[in-house]
Write a protein that holds these residues in place. Structure first.
Motif, short mmCIF file in Angstrom:
data_model
loop_
_atom_site.label_atom_id
_atom_site.label_comp_id
_atom_site.label_asym_id
_atom_site.label_seq_id
_atom_site.Cartn_x
_atom_site.Cartn_y
_atom_site.Cartn_z
N CYS A 1 50.52 7.62 -40.12
CA CYS A 1 49.91 6.70 -40.82
C CYS A 1 48.95 7.10 -41.93
CB CYS A 1 49.79 5.21 -40.03
SG CYS A 1 48.92 4.18 -41.28
N ASP A 19 58.75 14.09 -44.70
CA ASP A 19 57.65 13.61 -43.84
C ASP A 19 58.43 13.34 -42.69
OD1 ASP A 19 56.06 13.51 -41.99
OD2 ASP A 19 54.52 13.12 -43.73
N GLY A 20 59.44 13.03 -42.26
CA GLY A 20 60.11 12.38 -41.37
C GLY A 20 58.82 11.67 -39.81
N ASN A 21 57.77 12.23 -39.71
CA ASN A 21 56.86 11.74 -38.67
C ASN A 21 56.25 10.39 -39.83
OD1 ASN A 21 57.19 13.38 -36.38
ND2 ASN A 21 56.15 15.07 -37.46
N LEU A 22 56.18 10.26 -40.93
CA LEU A 22 55.81 9.30 -41.53
C LEU A 22 56.58 7.97 -40.80
CD1 LEU A 22 53.00 8.48 -43.38
CD2 LEU A 22 55.00 8.54 -45.08
N GLU A 23 55.51 7.20 -40.64
CA GLU A 23 55.56 5.50 -40.47
C GLU A 23 55.25 4.52 -41.01
OE1 GLU A 23 56.20 4.93 -36.09
OE2 GLU A 23 57.48 7.16 -35.94
N THR A 42 61.58 9.82 -45.31
CA THR A 42 60.65 9.54 -44.12
C THR A 42 60.86 8.17 -42.98
OG1 THR A 42 59.86 7.41 -45.28
CG2 THR A 42 58.36 9.93 -45.75
N GLY A 43 59.58 8.22 -42.04
CA GLY A 43 60.14 7.77 -41.23
C GLY A 43 59.85 6.19 -41.02
N ARG A 45 59.12 2.07 -41.74
CA ARG A 45 59.84 1.47 -40.75
C ARG A 45 59.48 0.04 -41.45
NH1 ARG A 45 61.00 2.26 -35.32
NH2 ARG A 45 59.95 4.67 -34.30
N CYS A 69 65.74 6.62 -45.97
CA CYS A 69 65.45 6.13 -45.02
C CYS A 69 65.79 4.71 -43.97
CB CYS A 69 63.67 5.47 -45.36
SG CYS A 69 62.57 6.23 -47.10
N ASN A 71 64.67 4.09 -40.86
CA ASN A 71 64.88 3.30 -40.26
C ASN A 71 63.71 1.84 -40.95
OD1 ASN A 71 65.09 5.61 -37.66
ND2 ASN A 71 62.85 5.97 -37.75
#
Length: 332
Positions: A1, A19-23, A42-43, A45, A69, A71
């Motif tokens: 985050c 940045d695949g970890n950014l949710e 990015t990740g 949601r 994106c 997700n």
């Protein structure tokens, strides 16, 4: 985050791309523009587009803000001020994304969103639904300056940012002998001292402290040495000359500094030029420029600023300088 800072006005292209970890990203109310691919691949949601955003995407790019994106499930648009959704802004969305819009805005936003898909793309399934968005936009209203220091005889334009009806703003000064203000927010420095300028709007008061100093004195050499020292002290690979008579970097006329050329010199950080009353040109673009902001509010002779395109528009302050051209150059 990620929580972005209040005061940020533009989320630039590719800021979080790949940045695949950014949710999740908390976007502040001060943001007006979100450019293409800002959150691509990015990740994310779900995301909320706050209530002061006016522009989505970039003209002529045709690539989505949320391209790739996979997700992403929900986009909540709280803004009722969307003037432009550029072509491609919503391209690359996964199927069945829910796009929430304010009550009464479904028809107009649905059309804008549909038109925003790239020409080569068939819009995938997405659902536009109306939701109740609290009308609390006044929470982000603020003066463009909470304090200013002025030389006697000069003026400065205050403004109440995000006020929908600027003509309804009432401007008041605590002491007109020190600093007066007209109905547009133009402050005039009259006598040495300190006072307060207030803007009243919709039952609330916003204040700016004003300090008036003596007329301009010729301390250009002193302030230039101080600026160079700060650049060298703050670190980085800097190559600006400490010799203030270096003709390749500094131009003087009648004992006044009129030009600074720090192109390719490694200039960085926030640069305050306000003390150089007769400055006409400032350059800090080039391959290794890391400037993040420029203060040049009261320079009536300033004509041009050259800087990297990485410098956010909201960090270049030339509000009280007339006819300034800001030239941005893409860094290598």
């Amino acid at each position: 985050c990620v929580k972005l800072p209040e005061g940020l006005m533009t989320i630039e292209s590719d800021l979080f791309r790949y940045d695949g970890n950014l949710e999740n990203c908390n976007i502040p109310q001060s943001v007006l523009v979100i450019k293409d691919r800002a959150f691509g691949y990015t990740g994310m949601r779900e995301i909320t587009i706050p209530m002061n955003v006016e522009v989505l995407g970039s003209e002529g790019v045709n690539e989505g803000i949320f391209l790739g994106c996979a997700n992403l499930k929900k986009i909540r648009i709280e803004s009722k001020k969307l003037k432009t959704i550029n072509k491609g802004s919503f391209s690359g969305l996964p199927e069945n994304v829910v796009i929430e819009v304010p009550m009464g805005y479904r028809e107009i936003y649905e059309m804008k969103i549909k038109d925003s898909f790239a020409d080569s793309e068939s819009p995938k399934k997405y659902n536009v639904v109306e939701v109740d968005v609290p009308d609390n936009g006044d929470t982000c209203i603020q003066l463009n300056r909470k304090s200013i220091t002025m030389k006697r005889g000069l003026s400065y334009k205050l403004s109440l940012m995000y006020a929908d009806e600027s003509e309804d703003v009432t401007w008041i000064t605590d002491d007109a002998q020190i600093a007066s203000v007209d109905e547009t927010g133009l402050v005039m420095a009259n006598e040495i001292g300190q006072t307060k300028i207030s803007a009243r709007y919709k039952g609330k008061t916003y204040e700016c402290n004003v300090v008036v100093e003596i007329e301009d004195s010729n301390n250009d050499a002193k302030f230039l040495k101080k600026l160079i020292k700060k650049q060298n002290k703050d670190g980085g690979d800097v190559y600006m000359s400490s010799n203030i008579k270096d003709k390749d970097q500094y131009t003087w006329e009648n004992g006044r500094l009129v030009s600074i050329d720090w192109g390719d010199r490694g200039a960085h950080g926030f640069i305050d030029l306000n003390e150089f009353t007769y400055l006409r040109s400032f350059r800090c673009d080039g391959n290794n420029s890391y400037v993040r902001g420029i203060e040049a509010d009261n320079l009536r002779f300033l004509k041009e600023i050259y800087c990297s395109s990485d410098v956010p528009d909201g960090n270049i302050h030339v509000e009280n300088s007339k006819n300034v051209v800001v030239n941005k150059k893409c860094p290598y």
